[in-house]
Scaffold this motif. Structure first.
Motif, PDB file in Angstrom:
ATOM      1  N   ALA A 151       0.824  -1.213   0.000  1.00  0.00           N
ATOM      2  CA  ALA A 151       0.000   0.000   0.000  1.00  0.00           C
ATOM      3  C   ALA A 151       0.859   1.264   0.000  1.00  0.00           C
ATOM      4  O   ALA A 151       0.400   2.320  -0.429  1.00  0.00           O
ATOM      5  CB  ALA A 151      -0.920   0.001   1.220  1.00  0.00           C
ATOM      6  N   GLY A 152       2.109   1.132   0.479  1.00  0.00           N
ATOM      7  CA  GLY A 152       2.982   2.296   0.520  1.00  0.00           C
ATOM      8  C   GLY A 152       3.912   2.432  -0.666  1.00  0.00           C
ATOM      9  O   GLY A 152       4.201   3.543  -1.116  1.00  0.00           O
ATOM     10  N   ASN A 153       4.397   1.277  -1.215  1.00  0.00           N
ATOM     11  CA  ASN A 153       5.366   1.393  -2.320  1.00  0.00           C
ATOM     12  C   ASN A 153       4.856   0.859  -3.662  1.00  0.00           C
ATOM     13  O   ASN A 153       5.538   1.006  -4.685  1.00  0.00           O
ATOM     14  CB  ASN A 153       6.676   0.678  -1.954  1.00  0.00           C
ATOM     15  N   PHE A 154       3.697   0.210  -3.664  1.00  0.00           N
ATOM     16  CA  PHE A 154       3.056  -0.286  -4.884  1.00  0.00           C
ATOM     17  C   PHE A 154       3.928  -1.299  -5.646  1.00  0.00           C
ATOM     18  O   PHE A 154       3.772  -1.466  -6.848  1.00  0.00           O
ATOM     19  CB  PHE A 154       2.691   0.868  -5.818  1.00  0.00           C
ATOM     20  N   ARG A 155       4.802  -2.003  -4.939  1.00  0.00           N
ATOM     21  CA  ARG A 155       5.656  -3.013  -5.562  1.00  0.00           C
ATOM     22  C   ARG A 155       5.135  -4.401  -5.201  1.00  0.00           C
ATOM     23  O   ARG A 155       5.718  -5.156  -4.432  1.00  0.00           O
ATOM     24  CB  ARG A 155       7.114  -2.855  -5.116  1.00  0.00           C
ATOM     25  N   ALA A 156       3.983  -4.738  -5.780  1.00  0.00           N
ATOM     26  CA  ALA A 156       3.310  -5.991  -5.428  1.00  0.00           C
ATOM     27  C   ALA A 156       4.140  -7.209  -5.813  1.00  0.00           C
ATOM     28  O   ALA A 156       4.215  -8.184  -5.044  1.00  0.00           O
ATOM     29  CB  ALA A 156       1.938  -6.056  -6.100  1.00  0.00           C
ATOM     30  N   LEU A 157       4.753  -7.195  -6.987  1.00  0.00           N
ATOM     31  CA  LEU A 157       5.518  -8.356  -7.448  1.00  0.00           C
ATOM     32  C   LEU A 157       6.648  -8.686  -6.483  1.00  0.00           C
ATOM     33  O   LEU A 157       6.817  -9.839  -6.069  1.00  0.00           O
ATOM     34  CB  LEU A 157       6.083  -8.082  -8.847  1.00  0.00           C
ATOM     35  N   GLU A 158       7.410  -7.690  -6.119  1.00  0.00           N
ATOM     36  CA  GLU A 158       8.566  -7.919  -5.252  1.00  0.00           C
ATOM     37  C   GLU A 158       8.149  -8.329  -3.841  1.00  0.00           C
ATOM     38  O   GLU A 158       8.707  -9.281  -3.256  1.00  0.00           O
ATOM     39  CB  GLU A 158       9.437  -6.655  -5.185  1.00  0.00           C
ATOM     40  N   ILE A 159       7.163  -7.644  -3.285  1.00  0.00           N
ATOM     41  CA  ILE A 159       6.778  -7.898  -1.894  1.00  0.00           C
ATOM     42  C   ILE A 159       6.089  -9.250  -1.750  1.00  0.00           C
ATOM     43  O   ILE A 159       6.395 -10.015  -0.824  1.00  0.00           O
ATOM     44  CB  ILE A 159       5.881  -6.775  -1.358  1.00  0.00           C
ATOM     45  N   TRP A 160       5.180  -9.585  -2.667  1.00  0.00           N
ATOM     46  CA  TRP A 160       4.521 -10.885  -2.563  1.00  0.00           C
ATOM     47  C   TRP A 160       5.513 -12.022  -2.811  1.00  0.00           C
ATOM     48  O   TRP A 160       5.375 -13.111  -2.238  1.00  0.00           O
ATOM     49  CB  TRP A 160       3.346 -10.989  -3.519  1.00  0.00           C
ATOM     50  N   THR A 161       6.514 -11.786  -3.651  1.00  0.00           N
ATOM     51  CA  THR A 161       7.572 -12.781  -3.831  1.00  0.00           C
ATOM     52  C   THR A 161       8.333 -12.985  -2.527  1.00  0.00           C
ATOM     53  O   THR A 161       8.609 -14.125  -2.122  1.00  0.00           O
ATOM     54  CB  THR A 161       8.545 -12.347  -4.940  1.00  0.00           C
ATOM     55  N   ALA A 162       8.673 -11.881  -1.864  1.00  0.00           N
ATOM     56  CA  ALA A 162       9.381 -11.973  -0.584  1.00  0.00           C
ATOM     57  C   ALA A 162       8.533 -12.690   0.467  1.00  0.00           C
ATOM     58  O   ALA A 162       9.043 -13.527   1.232  1.00  0.00           O
ATOM     59  CB  ALA A 162       9.758 -10.570  -0.098  1.00  0.00           C
ATOM     60  N   VAL A 163       7.244 -12.377   0.510  1.00  0.00           N
ATOM     61  CA  VAL A 163       6.341 -13.039   1.463  1.00  0.00           C
ATOM     62  C   VAL A 163       6.298 -14.540   1.196  1.00  0.00           C
ATOM     63  O   VAL A 163       6.386 -15.361   2.126  1.00  0.00           O
ATOM     64  CB  VAL A 163       4.928 -12.429   1.367  1.00  0.00           C
ATOM     65  N   ALA A 164       6.185 -14.918  -0.071  1.00  0.00           N
ATOM     66  CA  ALA A 164       6.133 -16.340  -0.422  1.00  0.00           C
ATOM     67  C   ALA A 164       7.428 -17.044  -0.039  1.00  0.00           C
ATOM     68  O   ALA A 164       7.400 -18.178   0.474  1.00  0.00           O
ATOM     69  CB  ALA A 164       5.869 -16.496  -1.922  1.00  0.00           C
ATOM     70  N   VAL A 165       8.565 -16.401  -0.266  1.00  0.00           N
ATOM     71  CA  VAL A 165       9.862 -17.004   0.065  1.00  0.00           C
ATOM     72  C   VAL A 165       9.996 -17.192   1.572  1.00  0.00           C
ATOM     73  O   VAL A 165      10.506 -18.216   2.039  1.00  0.00           O
ATOM     74  CB  VAL A 165      11.014 -16.150  -0.486  1.00  0.00           C
ATOM     75  N   ILE A 166       9.522 -16.223   2.352  1.00  0.00           N
ATOM     76  CA  ILE A 166       9.596 -16.340   3.816  1.00  0.00           C
ATOM     77  C   ILE A 166       8.737 -17.504   4.299  1.00  0.00           C
ATOM     78  O   ILE A 166       9.170 -18.308   5.132  1.00  0.00           O
ATOM     79  CB  ILE A 166       9.174 -15.022   4.492  1.00  0.00           C
ATOM     80  N   TYR A 167       7.511 -17.607   3.782  1.00  0.00           N
ATOM     81  CA  TYR A 167       6.661 -18.753   4.134  1.00  0.00           C
ATOM     82  C   TYR A 167       7.354 -20.062   3.770  1.00  0.00           C
ATOM     83  O   TYR A 167       7.352 -21.027   4.549  1.00  0.00           O
ATOM     84  CB  TYR A 167       5.322 -18.683   3.400  1.00  0.00           C
ATOM     85  N   LEU A 168       7.949 -20.107   2.587  1.00  0.00           N
ATOM     86  CA  LEU A 168       8.607 -21.331   2.123  1.00  0.00           C
ATOM     87  C   LEU A 168       9.787 -21.686   3.022  1.00  0.00           C
ATOM     88  O   LEU A 168       9.977 -22.857   3.370  1.00  0.00           O
ATOM     89  CB  LEU A 168       9.066 -21.156   0.677  1.00  0.00           C
ATOM     90  N   CYS A 169      10.571 -20.685   3.415  1.00  0.00           N
ATOM     91  CA  CYS A 169      11.714 -20.938   4.295  1.00  0.00           C
ATOM     92  C   CYS A 169      11.254 -21.484   5.649  1.00  0.00           C
ATOM     93  O   CYS A 169      11.871 -22.411   6.199  1.00  0.00           O
ATOM     94  CB  CYS A 169      12.521 -19.652   4.496  1.00  0.00           C
ATOM     95  N   ILE A 170      10.175 -20.930   6.179  1.00  0.00           N
ATOM     96  CA  ILE A 170       9.654 -21.395   7.470  1.00  0.00           C
ATOM     97  C   ILE A 170       9.210 -22.849   7.379  1.00  0.00           C
ATOM     98  O   ILE A 170       9.564 -23.684   8.218  1.00  0.00           O
ATOM     99  CB  ILE A 170       8.485 -20.504   7.933  1.00  0.00           C
ATOM    100  N   THR A 171       8.429 -23.167   6.360  1.00  0.00           N
ATOM    101  CA  THR A 171       7.888 -24.524   6.236  1.00  0.00           C
ATOM    102  C   THR A 171       8.978 -25.535   5.896  1.00  0.00           C
ATOM    103  O   THR A 171       8.948 -26.672   6.390  1.00  0.00           O
ATOM    104  CB  THR A 171       6.772 -24.578   5.181  1.00  0.00           C
ATOM    105  N   LEU A 172       9.967 -25.147   5.080  1.00  0.00           N
ATOM    106  CA  LEU A 172      11.063 -26.063   4.765  1.00  0.00           C
ATOM    107  C   LEU A 172      11.913 -26.339   5.996  1.00  0.00           C
ATOM    108  O   LEU A 172      12.323 -27.485   6.230  1.00  0.00           O
ATOM    109  CB  LEU A 172      11.924 -25.482   3.641  1.00  0.00           C
ATOM    110  N   ALA A 173      12.185 -25.305   6.786  1.00  0.00           N
ATOM    111  CA  ALA A 173      12.964 -25.488   8.012  1.00  0.00           C
ATOM    112  C   ALA A 173      12.214 -26.408   8.979  1.00  0.00           C
ATOM    113  O   ALA A 173      12.815 -27.303   9.600  1.00  0.00           O
ATOM    114  CB  ALA A 173      13.245 -24.140   8.664  1.00  0.00           C
ATOM    115  N   LEU A 174      10.916 -26.196   9.115  1.00  0.00           N
ATOM    116  CA  LEU A 174      10.119 -27.032   9.999  1.00  0.00           C
ATOM    117  C   LEU A 174      10.081 -28.475   9.510  1.00  0.00           C
ATOM    118  O   LEU A 174      10.202 -29.422  10.299  1.00  0.00           O
ATOM    119  CB  LEU A 174       8.698 -26.471  10.104  1.00  0.00           C
TER     120      LEU A 174
END
Length: 219
Positions: A182-205
């Motif tokens: 909502a502040g930087n309008f960079r949906a592609l980059e931010i949602w990619t980062a969010v997905a990678v963080i979720y993936l890192c959490i689940t892979l580590a677990l």
């Protein structure tokens, strides 16, 4: 539109705070769900007529309704029914994970305890243990080992389910990503980062759980 890596780095601190909130909600919710699930699972497997029916109704209601509906009922509807009750978003999220995971853990528990060969129960009774002591000291430890893989899977599911709590404004990982966009309008980059963080959490677990399964020699 080009992928701009520079849009991710300033957002990482806020995303990490959201990830911490996601983990906190999932851990607290799963601990509560484990208590609920074990009690309901044993009630289904070994309880009397009334307790097993109560557990069955709980399980069917929770498994038969979406988690989004459950959290909105807890957050919005309960304060309307009980006017003196005020529930903050964090508490609503934790309680929702508790009851939702509890219903699934109940079936995990029931399946695990019923999979233990009846000879173990008969051996415990033959040694002079009471029925309750046999369940506690013989059946439960054996069932716990078999429960570990599906419990780990349930934890991963609960972590991903926290993203749905965006509907009540919980500051978890997905909500943090939305606020940044909502502040930087960079949906592609931010949602990619969010997905990678979720993936890192689940892979580590998943890695930790596999190591634990091998250590306990789960079969």
């Amino acid at each position: 539109m080009q992928f701009d890596w520079s849009a991710i780095w300033p957002s990482l601190p806020l995303l990490m705070e959201g990830a911490k909130m996601t983990l906190l909600i999932s851990v607290l919710g799963l601990l509560g769900g484990l208590v609920i699930g074990v009690l309901a699972g044993f009630a289904r497997a070994y309880g009397g007529w009334l307790s097993s029916r109560i557990a069955l109704v709980f399980i069917e209601i929770i498994r038969g309704t979406p988690i989004v509906v459950q959290v909105m009922f807890i957050y919005f509807a309960l304060p309307m029914i009980f006017t003196s009750v005020r529930i903050d978003p964090f508490a609503a999220a934790v309680v929702t994970i508790m009851i939702n995971s509890g219903a699934y853990i109940a079936e995990i528990t029931r399946g695990s305890v019923l999979s233990i060969h009846n000879g173990f129960r008969e051996a415990g009774l033959a040694l002079g243990l009471s029925r309750r002591a046999t369940l506690r000291h013989v059946i439960a430890p054996l069932a716990l080992r078999r429960m570990l893989p599906p419990l780990g899977n349930q934890w991963i599911i609960s972590i991903k389910d926290t993203s749905l709590f965006i509907v009540i404004g919980v500051a978890e990982l997905t909500r943090s990503g939305q606020e940044i966009i909502a502040g930087n309008f960079r949906a592609l980059e931010i949602w990619t980062a969010v997905a990678v963080i979720y993936l890192c959490i689940t892979l580590a677990l998943s890695f930790i759980l596999r190591r634990l399964e091998r250590r306990l020699k789960i079969i």
